[in-house]
Write a protein that holds these residues in place. Sequence first.
Motif, PDB file in Angstrom:
ATOM      1  N   ASP A   1      43.474  43.653  44.361  1.00  0.00           N
ATOM      2  CA  ASP A   1      44.453  42.993  43.501  1.00  0.00           C
ATOM      3  C   ASP A   1      43.896  41.696  42.934  1.00  0.00           C
ATOM      4  O   ASP A   1      44.074  41.365  41.758  1.00  0.00           O
ATOM      5  N   ALA A   2      43.205  40.968  43.801  1.00  0.00           N
ATOM      6  CA  ALA A   2      42.631  39.689  43.372  1.00  0.00           C
ATOM      7  C   ALA A   2      41.572  39.917  42.282  1.00  0.00           C
ATOM      8  O   ALA A   2      41.530  39.207  41.277  1.00  0.00           O
ATOM      9  N   LEU A   3      40.759  40.948  42.476  1.00  0.00           N
ATOM     10  CA  LEU A   3      39.725  41.247  41.474  1.00  0.00           C
ATOM     11  C   LEU A   3      40.358  41.612  40.137  1.00  0.00           C
ATOM     12  O   LEU A   3      39.865  41.240  39.078  1.00  0.00           O
ATOM     13  N   ARG A   4      41.466  42.343  40.213  1.00  0.00           N
ATOM     14  CA  ARG A   4      42.146  42.750  38.985  1.00  0.00           C
ATOM     15  C   ARG A   4      42.624  41.508  38.215  1.00  0.00           C
ATOM     16  O   ARG A   4      42.528  41.438  36.998  1.00  0.00           O
ATOM     17  N   GLU A   5      43.098  40.522  38.950  1.00  0.00           N
ATOM     18  CA  GLU A   5      43.580  39.293  38.299  1.00  0.00           C
ATOM     19  C   GLU A   5      42.416  38.508  37.671  1.00  0.00           C
ATOM     20  O   GLU A   5      42.553  37.952  36.592  1.00  0.00           O
ATOM     21  N   VAL A   6      41.296  38.489  38.364  1.00  0.00           N
ATOM     22  CA  VAL A   6      40.136  37.780  37.805  1.00  0.00           C
ATOM     23  C   VAL A   6      39.658  38.497  36.541  1.00  0.00           C
ATOM     24  O   VAL A   6      39.349  37.868  35.526  1.00  0.00           O
ATOM     25  N   ARG A   7      39.662  39.810  36.603  1.00  0.00           N
ATOM     26  CA  ARG A   7      39.252  40.620  35.452  1.00  0.00           C
ATOM     27  C   ARG A   7      40.125  40.276  34.247  1.00  0.00           C
ATOM     28  O   ARG A   7      39.636  40.040  33.137  1.00  0.00           O
ATOM     29  N   ARG A   8      41.426  40.209  34.510  1.00  0.00           N
ATOM     30  CA  ARG A   8      42.370  39.906  33.432  1.00  0.00           C
ATOM     31  C   ARG A   8      42.128  38.496  32.877  1.00  0.00           C
ATOM     32  O   ARG A   8      42.129  38.284  31.670  1.00  0.00           O
ATOM     33  N   ALA A   9      41.899  37.566  33.776  1.00  0.00           N
ATOM     34  CA  ALA A   9      41.660  36.174  33.344  1.00  0.00           C
ATOM     35  C   ALA A   9      40.412  36.083  32.464  1.00  0.00           C
ATOM     36  O   ALA A   9      40.406  35.414  31.432  1.00  0.00           O
TER      37      ALA A   9
END
Length: 295
Positions: free
Chosen positions: A29-37
Motif C-alpha cells: 500500500d505504501a509503495l502504491r502511494e509513493v508511485r502515485r506521488a
Amino acid sequence: MFDALADRLESAWKKLRGQDKISQSNIQDALREVRRALLEADVNLQVVKEFISEIEAKAQGAEVIAGVRPDQQFIKIVYDELVQVMGETNVPLAQAENKPTVVLMAGLQGTGKTTATAKLALHLRKLDRSCLMVATDVYRPAAIDQLVTLGKQIEVPVFEMGSDADPVEIARQGVERGKAEGVDTVIIDTAGRLQIDADMMAELIRIKQTVEPDETLLVVDAMTGQEAANLTRTFHEQVGITGAILTKLDGDSRGGAALSVRRISGAPIKFVGVGEKVEALQPFYPDRMASRILG
Ligand code: GDP
C-alpha cells in the motif's frame, strides 16, 4: 516534512504498525502511494516503475527501528533513494584545463535556452570568470537580438555573425575569438525547434564535433512533465549530454522531470531556472529537489 506523502501513507502505515520488519506484503500500500506521488510530480512512468522496485528491494527486510514510526522510516528510505538517484550533491560546471571552457547549450525552442545562456554567463561573471556568449540561432534573427540585448544587460560580450552565416562556422569562430581574448568560458546558444527535428539534431552534432565542448547542457522545461523524458533520451542518444539545466521551476511543477532527466541520461542537473530574470538561476541540489518531488 513531506506532509502530503505522510497523509497518503496514513492508512498504509497502519499495516506496518506492530510489525518488526518491513516486508513485501505489508509495504504494498505504501509503495502504491509513493508511485502515485511520483506520477503526480510528473516523473516518467518507466522511471517510476524502476524506482519503485528499487525502493521495494531496499525497504524489504529493513528492521523497524524501535521508537520510529514505520511510515516515517519508510519515507526516509524513499527520500534517501531519491537523493541518491539524483546524484547526492551538486555537480559544478566543468572547467577545462586550458582556457576557454566551452559550454554548448541544447534544447527545444521556448524552454528557456537563450535566457539560461545569459543566466549562466552572469553566474560565472559573479564568480569572476569572464565569458563570451555565441549566438548561432540564425533561423530566428530575434534570437540573436535577444542574446545581444541580454549581453548588454549583464555586460557580457556576444559573438555573432548575423543570420546569413553557417551556425557551425559561427560556433567555431566564436570559440576561436574566446581563445584569442583569453576568456574563461565560451557559452554557445544554439537553435531550437518546437519539436525534435532531424535537421536541428544534425546541426547540433556538427557544432559539437567542431567545437568539442567541455559541457553539453540540455535545457529542459520543468513544466513539460512526462515529455522531458523523451526529450532527454533523444538528445542524449543522438548528441550526448554532460548535464542539464531545469528551467521554470518557479512555476507549479513539482520537478519530477529532474528525476527523469538524471535517470535517463545519467547526467547531473547542474542548475535550475527559477524565474524570467537573468539572476534567477540556482545550483541544483538533489536533497531540495527530493523534498519538492515528495511534496
Ligand atoms: P529559448 O527559445 O529556449 O531560447 O527560450 P527563451 O530563453 O527565449 O525563453 C522562453 C520564455 O521562457 C521567455 O519568455 C523566458 O522569459 C521564459 N523563461 C526562461 N526561463 C524561465 C524560468 O526559469 N522561469 C520562468 N517563469 N520563465 C522562464
